[in-house]
Design a protein around this motif. Structure first.
Motif, PDB file in Angstrom:
ATOM      1  N   ALA A  24       0.843  -1.200   0.000  1.00 18.36           N
ATOM      2  CA  ALA A  24       0.000   0.000   0.000  1.00 18.36           C
ATOM      3  C   ALA A  24       0.876   1.246   0.000  1.00 18.36           C
ATOM      4  O   ALA A  24       0.600   2.223  -0.716  1.00 18.36           O
ATOM      5  N   ALA A  25       1.951   1.226   0.792  1.00 17.66           N
ATOM      6  CA  ALA A  25       2.880   2.358   0.807  1.00 17.66           C
ATOM      7  C   ALA A  25       3.579   2.505  -0.539  1.00 17.66           C
ATOM      8  O   ALA A  25       3.859   3.629  -0.988  1.00 17.66           O
ATOM      9  N   THR A  26       3.853   1.387  -1.202  1.00 21.44           N
ATOM     10  CA  THR A  26       4.478   1.432  -2.528  1.00 21.44           C
ATOM     11  C   THR A  26       3.588   2.151  -3.532  1.00 21.44           C
ATOM     12  O   THR A  26       4.073   2.938  -4.356  1.00 21.44           O
ATOM     13  N   ILE A  27       2.285   1.905  -3.475  1.00 21.45           N
ATOM     14  CA  ILE A  27       1.379   2.581  -4.405  1.00 21.45           C
ATOM     15  C   ILE A  27       1.391   4.084  -4.152  1.00 21.45           C
ATOM     16  O   ILE A  27       1.376   4.889  -5.096  1.00 21.45           O
ATOM     17  N   LEU A  28       1.426   4.490  -2.890  1.00 24.55           N
ATOM     18  CA  LEU A  28       1.561   5.917  -2.582  1.00 24.55           C
ATOM     19  C   LEU A  28       2.846   6.464  -3.185  1.00 24.55           C
ATOM     20  O   LEU A  28       2.867   7.559  -3.760  1.00 24.55           O
ATOM     21  N   GLY A  29       3.923   5.684  -3.077  1.00 23.64           N
ATOM     22  CA  GLY A  29       5.195   6.098  -3.677  1.00 23.64           C
ATOM     23  C   GLY A  29       5.138   6.159  -5.183  1.00 23.64           C
ATOM     24  O   GLY A  29       5.801   7.003  -5.806  1.00 23.64           O
ATOM     25  N   ASP A  30       4.354   5.284  -5.804  1.00 23.20           N
ATOM     26  CA  ASP A  30       4.200   5.323  -7.260  1.00 23.20           C
ATOM     27  C   ASP A  30       3.637   6.659  -7.727  1.00 23.20           C
ATOM     28  O   ASP A  30       3.890   7.094  -8.855  1.00 23.20           O
ATOM     29  N   TYR A  31       2.857   7.286  -6.870  1.00 25.73           N
ATOM     30  CA  TYR A  31       2.283   8.587  -7.221  1.00 25.73           C
ATOM     31  C   TYR A  31       3.063   9.755  -6.622  1.00 25.73           C
ATOM     32  O   TYR A  31       2.571  10.878  -6.595  1.00 25.73           O
ATOM     33  N   GLY A  32       4.287   9.464  -6.159  1.00 29.09           N
ATOM     34  CA  GLY A  32       5.190  10.541  -5.788  1.00 29.09           C
ATOM     35  C   GLY A  32       5.388  10.784  -4.323  1.00 29.09           C
ATOM     36  O   GLY A  32       6.165  11.684  -3.946  1.00 29.09           O
ATOM     37  N   ALA A  33       4.729  10.041  -3.441  1.00 27.32           N
ATOM     38  CA  ALA A  33       4.921  10.232  -2.006  1.00 27.32           C
ATOM     39  C   ALA A  33       6.346   9.857  -1.612  1.00 27.32           C
ATOM     40  O   ALA A  33       6.974   8.989  -2.225  1.00 27.32           O
ATOM     41  N   ASP A  34       6.863  10.522  -0.587  1.00 33.18           N
ATOM     42  CA  ASP A  34       8.172  10.223  -0.015  1.00 33.18           C
ATOM     43  C   ASP A  34       7.960   9.176   1.062  1.00 33.18           C
ATOM     44  O   ASP A  34       7.397   9.465   2.126  1.00 33.18           O
ATOM     45  N   LEU A  68       9.532  -5.566  -6.011  1.00 32.66           N
ATOM     46  CA  LEU A  68       8.141  -5.316  -6.375  1.00 32.66           C
ATOM     47  C   LEU A  68       7.431  -4.453  -5.338  1.00 32.66           C
ATOM     48  O   LEU A  68       6.729  -3.499  -5.693  1.00 32.66           O
ATOM     49  N   ASP A  69       7.596  -4.775  -4.068  1.00 33.85           N
ATOM     50  CA  ASP A  69       6.786  -4.158  -3.025  1.00 33.85           C
ATOM     51  C   ASP A  69       7.497  -3.072  -2.227  1.00 33.85           C
ATOM     52  O   ASP A  69       6.918  -2.543  -1.264  1.00 33.85           O
ATOM     53  N   ASN A  70       8.726  -2.734  -2.609  1.00 31.24           N
ATOM     54  CA  ASN A  70       9.448  -1.707  -1.851  1.00 31.24           C
ATOM     55  C   ASN A  70      10.225  -0.745  -2.734  1.00 31.24           C
ATOM     56  O   ASN A  70      11.132  -0.065  -2.257  1.00 31.24           O
ATOM     57  N   THR A 179      -5.427  -6.766  -0.791  1.00 32.32           N
ATOM     58  CA  THR A 179      -5.594  -6.096   0.497  1.00 32.32           C
ATOM     59  C   THR A 179      -4.843  -4.770   0.507  1.00 32.32           C
ATOM     60  O   THR A 179      -5.307  -3.781   1.098  1.00 32.32           O
ATOM     61  N   ALA A 180      -3.688  -4.733  -0.156  1.00 31.05           N
ATOM     62  CA  ALA A 180      -2.933  -3.484  -0.263  1.00 31.05           C
ATOM     63  C   ALA A 180      -3.732  -2.422  -1.006  1.00 31.05           C
ATOM     64  O   ALA A 180      -3.698  -1.237  -0.641  1.00 31.05           O
ATOM     65  N   ILE A 181      -4.450  -2.829  -2.042  1.00 36.29           N
ATOM     66  CA  ILE A 181      -5.294  -1.870  -2.778  1.00 36.29           C
ATOM     67  C   ILE A 181      -6.394  -1.321  -1.870  1.00 36.29           C
ATOM     68  O   ILE A 181      -6.710  -0.122  -1.887  1.00 36.29           O
ATOM     69  N   THR A 182      -6.985  -2.201  -1.059  1.00 32.70           N
ATOM     70  CA  THR A 182      -8.006  -1.749  -0.111  1.00 32.70           C
ATOM     71  C   THR A 182      -7.425  -0.754   0.877  1.00 32.70           C
ATOM     72  O   THR A 182      -8.036   0.288   1.177  1.00 32.70           O
ATOM     73  N   LEU A 183      -6.241  -1.048   1.404  1.00 33.86           N
ATOM     74  CA  LEU A 183      -5.609  -0.136   2.359  1.00 33.86           C
ATOM     75  C   LEU A 183      -5.272   1.193   1.694  1.00 33.86           C
ATOM     76  O   LEU A 183      -5.477   2.265   2.281  1.00 33.86           O
ATOM     77  N   PHE A 184      -4.766   1.136   0.467  1.00 33.05           N
ATOM     78  CA  PHE A 184      -4.483   2.366  -0.292  1.00 33.05           C
ATOM     79  C   PHE A 184      -5.760   3.191  -0.464  1.00 33.05           C
ATOM     80  O   PHE A 184      -5.761   4.419  -0.262  1.00 33.05           O
ATOM     81  N   ALA A 185      -6.857   2.537  -0.824  1.00 35.75           N
ATOM     82  CA  ALA A 185      -8.126   3.250  -0.992  1.00 35.75           C
ATOM     83  C   ALA A 185      -8.566   3.891   0.319  1.00 35.75           C
ATOM     84  O   ALA A 185      -9.057   5.029   0.340  1.00 35.75           O
ATOM     85  N   GLY A 186      -8.382   3.170   1.422  1.00 29.18           N
ATOM     86  CA  GLY A 186      -8.735   3.723   2.716  1.00 29.18           C
ATOM     87  C   GLY A 186      -7.886   4.930   3.073  1.00 29.18           C
ATOM     88  O   GLY A 186      -8.386   5.925   3.624  1.00 29.18           O
TER      89      GLY A 186
END
Length: 406
Positions: A24-34, A68-70, A179-186
């Motif tokens: 879930a944190a990786t997806i945030l990083g994909d969109y530029g989060a630190d 993949l996940d980090n 589940t990571a997608i669900t957490l990202f959505a949350g």
């Protein structure tokens, strides 16, 4: 700026391990989060070693699940059991917009990592936690992996097999990633709420909830007193036209005729038996269900006469709905994945970079950050600590106190 990533300036602390939380944190990083990943000193996240565990494939020189996940994260080592680590943790929390954890409830409480502990440090914090079995109930304290909490506990494992066959293990992470997608959505929902209220929030997800949602259609029937079907016997299924068949070259085709009234005549003509339309067994839905085992026997013999490639031409020409049971190797080279940027190159400076899986959330109007190599353990210790305001002497003191490695 027009090319500024959507989440640039968003600060994320990832103190989770293995897959669902970190992904879930990786997806945030994909969109530029630190994203700063906090790991135990010396050993790091245990996920770093998962690829060495059978039956995972071995890839020389590439820690593929870790990558993949980090990706697109910075790594620091921090001994959360050390009293000296508290000052680092609290500065990270003040810096953070989002904190992701998957410690079990009892461990969170022991380490002072509960939402109430950290929201008092930063009331705007989005605190996202993922568990195996939820926050309440008799099993809340149990460790949960996707194979146990998502796959086995939900009933999915029981059904996804042939009747009388033993339950099978699925691909590792197959429950963690959704589940990571669900957490990202949350997390994104909570960030939207913060924009409206100015307040942080706690977001939670669990593998058992995700598994129940995945099994939801038939689980809903069970909630209403319905009796879900038992695992299917391929040779005697409820529906012979929603079944798998082996081709001459030992491949499998899945028929999935949702509109049988239209597709059955086209199918029978395509496979060279248009006269079967007059066969009472194929007459209507009721007849086809009643004679499913006989129809399977007939279709088994027919599909065994040609290789997969020929059957694909035949079925495509007739406009029929079917699927090919691909191998993972075939999926890795499926042109649809490249065409839709489901796989993308890792930006590692090499002339022939490896490909990696993109996260499955896309906005046409936003560009993702190119995937960069996942960090080495503690690669950014001094960098992150300095950004948090720790001096050289402070960092030396943290080493002496055992908060960070020497």
């Amino acid at each position: 700026m027009e090319n500024t990533p959507l989440l640039e300036g968003l600060h994320v602390v990832d103190i989770a391990s293995f897959i669902a939380g970190p992904a879930a944190a990786t997806i945030l990083g994909d969109y530029g989060a630190d994203v700063v990943k906090v790991e135990p000193p010396h050993t790091g996240d245990s996920y770093r070693g998962l690829s060495r565990m059978p039956p995972n494939p071995q890839v020389e020189g590439v820690n593929y699940p870790w990558q993949l996940d980090n990706r697109n994260k910075r790594s620091i080592e921090l001994n959360l059991k050390s009293s000296d680590a508290r000052s680092v943790l609290e500065r990270l929390v003040r810096w953070a917009d989002v904190l992701v954890t998957n410690f079990p409830p009892r461990t969170r409480a022991k380490l002072g990592l509960d939402y109430d502990d950290l929201s008092s440090v930063n009331p705007r914090l989005i605190y996202a936690d993922v568990t195996g079995f939820g926050e309440e109930g008799p099993d809340a304290h149990l460790p949960g992996f996707d194979v146990t909490a998502f796959w086995a506990r939900s009933g999915l494992m029981d059904f996804t097999r042939q009747r009388d066959a033993a339950p099978a293990i699925n691909v590792f992470g197959s429950g963690d990633h959704p589940t990571a997608i669900t957490l990202f959505a949350g997390i994104m929902t909570a960030l939207y709420r913060r924009e409206k209220t100015g307040q942080g929030a706690r977001v939670s997800a669990s593998l058992i909830a995700e598994g129940a949602w995945a099994a939801g259609m038939w689980l809903q029937a069970a909630l209403l007193g319905g009796k879900p079907p038992r695992p299917v016997e391929r040779s005697d299924p409820p529906n012979a036209l929603a079944n798998v068949y082996r081709t001459a070259d030992d491949r499998w085709i899945l028929l999935a005729f949702a509109n049988e009234g239209k597709e059955v005549p086209l199918f029978l003509e395509a496979i060279g038996h248009p006269e079967a339309v007059e066969d009472p067994r194929f007459h209507d839905t009721v007849s086809r269900r009643a004679h499913a085992a006989e129809i399977v026997t007939l279709l088994d013999k027919r599909f065994a006469t040609r290789p997969l490639a020929e059957w694909r031409e035949v079925l495509d020409a007739a406009g029929l709905t079917y699927g090919v049971v691909q191998t993972l190797e075939e999926c890795a080279h499926d042109p649809q994945l490249l065409a839709n940027q489901i796989v993308v190159p890792i930006e590692d400076g090499s002339s022939e970079p490896h490909l990696t899986l993109n996260s499955p959330v896309h906005l046409d109007q936003e560009q993702k950050v190119p995937p960069r190599p996942a960090p080495d353990l503690g690669e950014h210790n001094e960098e992150v600590l300095s950004e948090l305001g720790f001096s050289t002497d402070d960092i030396a003191s943290l080493r002496t106190g055992g908060a960070i490695p020497s």
